[in-house]
Design a protein around this motif. Structure first.
Motif, PDB file in Angstrom:
ATOM      1  N   PRO A 141       0.735  -1.675  -0.039  1.00 45.11           N
ATOM      2  CA  PRO A 141      -0.425   0.342   0.027  1.00 45.11           C
ATOM      3  C   PRO A 141       0.785   1.190  -0.106  1.00 45.11           C
ATOM      4  O   PRO A 141       0.508   2.931  -0.487  1.00 45.11           O
ATOM      5  N   GLU A 142       2.117   1.121   0.297  1.00 44.33           N
ATOM      6  CA  GLU A 142       2.531   2.595  -0.007  1.00 44.33           C
ATOM      7  C   GLU A 142       3.528   2.645  -0.449  1.00 44.33           C
ATOM      8  O   GLU A 142       4.274   4.033  -1.035  1.00 44.33           O
ATOM      9  N   ALA A 143       3.928   1.465  -1.906  1.00 44.95           N
ATOM     10  CA  ALA A 143       4.723   1.729  -3.024  1.00 44.95           C
ATOM     11  C   ALA A 143       4.385   2.987  -4.211  1.00 44.95           C
ATOM     12  O   ALA A 143       2.609   3.121  -3.931  1.00 44.95           O
ATOM     13  N   ARG A 144       5.309   3.496  -4.310  1.00 41.37           N
ATOM     14  CA  ARG A 144       4.667   3.903  -5.780  1.00 41.37           C
ATOM     15  C   ARG A 144       5.313   3.587  -6.762  1.00 41.37           C
ATOM     16  O   ARG A 144       6.332   2.457  -7.123  1.00 41.37           O
ATOM     17  N   VAL A 145       4.431   3.921  -7.876  1.00 37.98           N
ATOM     18  CA  VAL A 145       5.017   3.450  -9.107  1.00 37.98           C
ATOM     19  C   VAL A 145       5.856   4.464  -9.709  1.00 37.98           C
ATOM     20  O   VAL A 145       5.376   5.183  -9.941  1.00 37.98           O
ATOM     21  N   VAL A 146       6.824   3.957 -10.611  1.00 38.32           N
ATOM     22  CA  VAL A 146       6.682   4.299 -12.429  1.00 38.32           C
ATOM     23  C   VAL A 146       6.997   3.428 -13.763  1.00 38.32           C
ATOM     24  O   VAL A 146       7.210   2.674 -13.715  1.00 38.32           O
ATOM     25  N   PRO A 147       5.519   4.184 -14.213  1.00 40.04           N
ATOM     26  CA  PRO A 147       4.996   3.640 -15.487  1.00 40.04           C
ATOM     27  C   PRO A 147       5.193   3.999 -16.170  1.00 40.04           C
ATOM     28  O   PRO A 147       5.792   4.835 -17.120  1.00 40.04           O
ATOM     29  N   LEU A 148       5.576   2.678 -17.407  1.00 36.68           N
ATOM     30  CA  LEU A 148       6.356   2.772 -18.548  1.00 36.68           C
ATOM     31  C   LEU A 148       6.071   1.865 -19.552  1.00 36.68           C
ATOM     32  O   LEU A 148       5.770   0.887 -19.230  1.00 36.68           O
ATOM     33  N   ILE A 149       4.646   2.161 -20.350  1.00 36.52           N
ATOM     34  CA  ILE A 149       4.448   1.544 -21.573  1.00 36.52           C
ATOM     35  C   ILE A 149       5.827   1.994 -22.817  1.00 36.52           C
ATOM     36  O   ILE A 149       5.703   2.812 -22.661  1.00 36.52           O
ATOM     37  N   LEU A 150       5.625   0.644 -23.772  1.00 35.73           N
ATOM     38  CA  LEU A 150       6.528   0.315 -24.484  1.00 35.73           C
ATOM     39  C   LEU A 150       5.635   0.240 -25.754  1.00 35.73           C
ATOM     40  O   LEU A 150       4.957  -0.967 -26.101  1.00 35.73           O
ATOM     41  N   HIS A 151       6.169   0.677 -27.459  1.00 32.13           N
ATOM     42  CA  HIS A 151       5.620   0.332 -28.728  1.00 32.13           C
ATOM     43  C   HIS A 151       6.282   0.094 -28.925  1.00 32.13           C
ATOM     44  O   HIS A 151       7.373  -0.673 -28.322  1.00 32.13           O
ATOM     45  N   ARG A 152       6.113  -1.743 -29.692  1.00 33.62           N
ATOM     46  CA  ARG A 152       7.021  -2.895 -30.165  1.00 33.62           C
ATOM     47  C   ARG A 152       7.906  -1.929 -31.544  1.00 33.62           C
ATOM     48  O   ARG A 152       7.242  -0.847 -32.014  1.00 33.62           O
ATOM     49  N   GLY A 153       8.836  -2.029 -31.278  1.00 35.18           N
ATOM     50  CA  GLY A 153      10.093  -2.106 -32.874  1.00 35.18           C
ATOM     51  C   GLY A 153      10.567  -1.542 -32.170  1.00 35.18           C
ATOM     52  O   GLY A 153      11.779  -0.679 -32.368  1.00 35.18           O
ATOM     53  N   LEU A 154      11.097  -0.808 -31.040  1.00 35.45           N
ATOM     54  CA  LEU A 154      12.064   0.178 -30.426  1.00 35.45           C
ATOM     55  C   LEU A 154      13.043  -0.712 -30.652  1.00 35.45           C
ATOM     56  O   LEU A 154      13.079  -1.902 -30.866  1.00 35.45           O
ATOM     57  N   SER A 155      14.339  -0.126 -30.773  1.00 36.33           N
ATOM     58  CA  SER A 155      15.861  -0.993 -31.682  1.00 36.33           C
ATOM     59  C   SER A 155      16.153  -1.477 -30.118  1.00 36.33           C
ATOM     60  O   SER A 155      15.874  -1.018 -28.831  1.00 36.33           O
ATOM     61  N   ARG A 156      17.130  -2.423 -30.581  1.00 40.15           N
ATOM     62  CA  ARG A 156      18.075  -2.886 -29.016  1.00 40.15           C
ATOM     63  C   ARG A 156      18.951  -2.098 -28.629  1.00 40.15           C
ATOM     64  O   ARG A 156      18.717  -2.104 -26.931  1.00 40.15           O
ATOM     65  N   ALA A 157      19.062  -1.128 -29.168  1.00 45.08           N
ATOM     66  CA  ALA A 157      19.941  -0.056 -28.857  1.00 45.08           C
ATOM     67  C   ALA A 157      19.029   0.787 -27.735  1.00 45.08           C
ATOM     68  O   ALA A 157      19.712   1.215 -26.524  1.00 45.08           O
ATOM     69  N   ASP A 158      18.000   0.917 -27.780  1.00 46.52           N
ATOM     70  CA  ASP A 158      17.456   2.375 -27.370  1.00 46.52           C
ATOM     71  C   ASP A 158      17.044   1.275 -26.005  1.00 46.52           C
ATOM     72  O   ASP A 158      16.649   1.798 -25.044  1.00 46.52           O
ATOM     73  N   LEU A 159      15.903   0.094 -26.755  1.00 45.39           N
ATOM     74  CA  LEU A 159      15.659  -1.008 -24.705  1.00 45.39           C
ATOM     75  C   LEU A 159      16.829  -0.953 -24.185  1.00 45.39           C
ATOM     76  O   LEU A 159      16.836  -0.541 -22.306  1.00 45.39           O
ATOM     77  N   GLU A 160      18.317  -0.822 -24.646  1.00 42.80           N
ATOM     78  CA  GLU A 160      18.833  -0.933 -23.564  1.00 42.80           C
ATOM     79  C   GLU A 160      19.935  -0.135 -22.763  1.00 42.80           C
ATOM     80  O   GLU A 160      20.374   0.264 -21.540  1.00 42.80           O
TER      81      GLU A 160
END
Length: 223
Positions: free
Chosen positions: A95-114
């Motif tokens: 209940p005390e946790a804070r979140v950092v939400p991140l949603i990704l498009h398909r097709g992001l390059s491996r370099a961007d993901l890394e």
């Protein structure tokens, strides 16, 4: 972990583990099902649940935005069930946790993901965890789904990012999210994955003829 309520038993089992040592911050990465907006989306608004508000960690969000790794797009984020489905579980079990939400498009390059994974790995530590919200094989019969899941799990266990990033929805709905998880866990020096649970909607509904979605929960642990 999954983001379908049908997989509630797996979701509850995962979050019950978190109750033993509740995290302070959960970095949550998953698919952008609408494929709308910037390549990586985050936000600062809290999430309303039946158990109260899940607050966002503004410092972590600002850091990722400042590095150019994510952009704020509140409306797209608010509609994404890969995030929204998990928020009641988070509020109930941590209940005390804070979140950092991140949603990704398909097709992001491996370099961007890394690059994203490297920034997330630097944020992890005691009380700060990374969760990938991902469903696995889609639209297959139960036997087909189970065969495909074995292939996907072998790829994940081998850490084969190139193969993983070539996979389509017959394997999983967000290869990029799993690639970020694997890369961040390697950078953090974690062991895994250890599979906690695996099933599919055909097994849950006891129907081998319907088109299924399959689900895994697996974890990485500190060395």
């Amino acid at each position: 972990m999954p983001h379908h309520d049908l997989a509630a038993e797996l979701l509850s089992g995962f979050f019950l583990l978190l109750e033993e040592d509740p995290p302070e911050v959960i970095f949550l990465v998953g698919p952008n099902h609408e494929a709308a907006g910037p390549p990586v989306i985050t936000g600062r608004r809290p999430w309303q649940t039946d158990f109260g508000l899940v607050e966002v960690d503004p410092g972590a969000v600002d850091a990722l935005v400042g590095l150019g790794l994510a952009a704020v797009e509140e409306d797209v984020l608010a509609r994404e069930h890969a995030m929204g489905t998990l928020m009641p579980y988070i509020k109930f079990h941590a209940p005390e946790a804070r979140v950092v939400p991140l949603i990704l498009h398909r097709g992001l390059s491996r370099a961007d993901l890394e690059r994203l994974a490297g920034a997330l790995a630097a944020e992890l530590g005691p009380g700060r965890i990374l969760v990938a919200s991902v469903d696995f094989s889609h639209y297959l019969t139960r036997p087909e789904a189970e065969a495909m899941d074995r292939e996907t799990l072998a790829t994940i266990t081998a850490g084969d990012l190139d193969r993983l990033l070539q996979m389509g929805p017959e394997h999983l709905d967000s290869p990029g999210s799993v690639a970020v998880l694997l890369t961040a866990m390697a950078a953090a020096g974690a062991d895994g994955p250890t599979v906690l649970g695996h099933t599919n909607s055909g097994a849950i509904l006891r129907d081998d003829l319907i088109e299924t979605t399959s689900y895994f929960t697996f974890v990485f642990t500190h060395r």
